[in-house]
Design a protein around this motif. Sequence first.
Motif, PDB file in Angstrom:
ATOM      1  N   GLU A  32      -5.308 -13.960   9.780  1.00 58.31           N
ATOM      2  CA  GLU A  32      -4.382 -13.382   8.796  1.00 58.31           C
ATOM      3  C   GLU A  32      -3.489 -12.306   9.406  1.00 58.31           C
ATOM      4  O   GLU A  32      -2.291 -12.245   9.102  1.00 58.31           O
ATOM      5  CB  GLU A  32      -5.177 -12.793   7.632  1.00 58.31           C
ATOM      6  CG  GLU A  32      -5.856 -13.834   6.755  1.00 58.31           C
ATOM      7  CD  GLU A  32      -6.686 -13.181   5.661  1.00 58.31           C
ATOM      8  OE1 GLU A  32      -6.600 -11.935   5.513  1.00 58.31           O
ATOM      9  OE2 GLU A  32      -7.417 -13.904   4.958  1.00 58.31           O
ATOM     10  N   SER A  36       0.455 -12.676   9.426  1.00 59.92           N
ATOM     11  CA  SER A  36       1.240 -11.743   8.611  1.00 59.92           C
ATOM     12  C   SER A  36       2.319 -11.069   9.450  1.00 59.92           C
ATOM     13  O   SER A  36       3.437 -10.841   8.977  1.00 59.92           O
ATOM     14  CB  SER A  36       0.335 -10.689   7.956  1.00 59.92           C
ATOM     15  OG  SER A  36      -0.286  -9.878   8.943  1.00 59.92           O
ATOM     16  N   ARG A  43      -0.961  -9.512   4.351  1.00 60.98           N
ATOM     17  CA  ARG A  43      -2.121 -10.360   4.616  1.00 60.98           C
ATOM     18  C   ARG A  43      -2.526 -11.128   3.356  1.00 60.98           C
ATOM     19  O   ARG A  43      -3.020 -12.256   3.438  1.00 60.98           O
ATOM     20  CB  ARG A  43      -3.290  -9.516   5.128  1.00 60.98           C
ATOM     21  CG  ARG A  43      -3.042  -8.919   6.515  1.00 60.98           C
ATOM     22  CD  ARG A  43      -4.228  -8.105   7.004  1.00 60.98           C
ATOM     23  NE  ARG A  43      -5.412  -8.924   7.201  1.00 60.98           N
ATOM     24  CZ  ARG A  43      -6.571  -8.451   7.685  1.00 60.98           C
ATOM     25  NH1 ARG A  43      -6.684  -7.161   8.011  1.00 60.98           N
ATOM     26  NH2 ARG A  43      -7.598  -9.254   7.852  1.00 60.98           N
ATOM     27  N   VAL A  46      -0.445 -14.230   3.173  1.00 64.54           N
ATOM     28  CA  VAL A  46      -0.944 -15.212   4.143  1.00 64.54           C
ATOM     29  C   VAL A  46      -2.219 -15.860   3.630  1.00 64.54           C
ATOM     30  O   VAL A  46      -2.396 -17.086   3.721  1.00 64.54           O
ATOM     31  CB  VAL A  46      -1.203 -14.551   5.509  1.00 64.54           C
ATOM     32  CG1 VAL A  46      -1.976 -15.489   6.429  1.00 64.54           C
ATOM     33  CG2 VAL A  46       0.108 -14.144   6.167  1.00 64.54           C
ATOM     34  N   ARG A  47      -3.094 -15.054   3.062  1.00 64.89           N
ATOM     35  CA  ARG A  47      -4.363 -15.583   2.554  1.00 64.89           C
ATOM     36  C   ARG A  47      -4.126 -16.633   1.477  1.00 64.89           C
ATOM     37  O   ARG A  47      -4.755 -17.698   1.462  1.00 64.89           O
ATOM     38  CB  ARG A  47      -5.213 -14.434   2.002  1.00 64.89           C
ATOM     39  CG  ARG A  47      -6.633 -14.836   1.616  1.00 64.89           C
ATOM     40  CD  ARG A  47      -7.469 -13.629   1.189  1.00 64.89           C
ATOM     41  NE  ARG A  47      -7.517 -12.633   2.240  1.00 64.89           N
ATOM     42  CZ  ARG A  47      -7.216 -11.345   2.076  1.00 64.89           C
ATOM     43  NH1 ARG A  47      -6.847 -10.911   0.875  1.00 64.89           N
ATOM     44  NH2 ARG A  47      -7.308 -10.499   3.078  1.00 64.89           N
TER      45      ARG A  47
END
Length: 233
Positions: A32, A36, A43, A46-47
């Motif tokens: 992540e 990111s 993050r 991204v997650r």
Amino acid sequence: MARKSLVGVVADELLDRIVAGEFPPGTVVPGELELSAKHEVSRMTVREAMKTLEAQRILSVERGRGTFVNPLNRWASLEAVLRAASEGKNDAAAAVQLIELRRMLETGACELAASRVSPEEIDQLQVHVSAMQKAHDSNDVSAFVEADLGFHDVILHASGNVFVAVLFEPLHRVLETRRTQTSQIPDIQRHAIGHHRAILKALEAGDAPRAREAMDAHMQQTLDDLRTYVLEA
């Protein structure tokens, strides 16, 4: 058209990198923090993007090991599979499986079309075959592909089965890409013209078994040509 969310944009960009071969099947995608920084997002974004690809079975998470790219045959998103088939690098399996799919659907569609095709549709098929020959003679690959796709599209609609044409619609982009690749080769063009003429004759005669056999022979020749001129070249 609605704009994609930031999560959707990041998921799309990560899929682009997977399709391009940056992260082959079985490899671990970056974490992540790295992603990111790469995509200049949080993050959390991204997650969520990775969760999106995980839900489509493009990625799988193994606790304690990381997030891995799944092989194409495990993906659950038709759009993603089509992108991989049209834009991916050296995906011979996808090319072969596309012809297998066409064979299953188009032989049946051609059989149905033999008893349902209209005189106007026969005329359209004749125009497309003539256009293929003209494009072949003038080495116009783009025109050849357009006429080739048009010929098959007429048959799909002539089958009278609304589901067939709808199922094929998402395949148009990948079919155009593949046809453009293979139609660069004059021998493949010649083979295709001969088989299209045989299919047309069967449809003109209203002979359903012969139409199915002609389309099946065309699909087999297409597969043989792919293996001979493209995959083994």
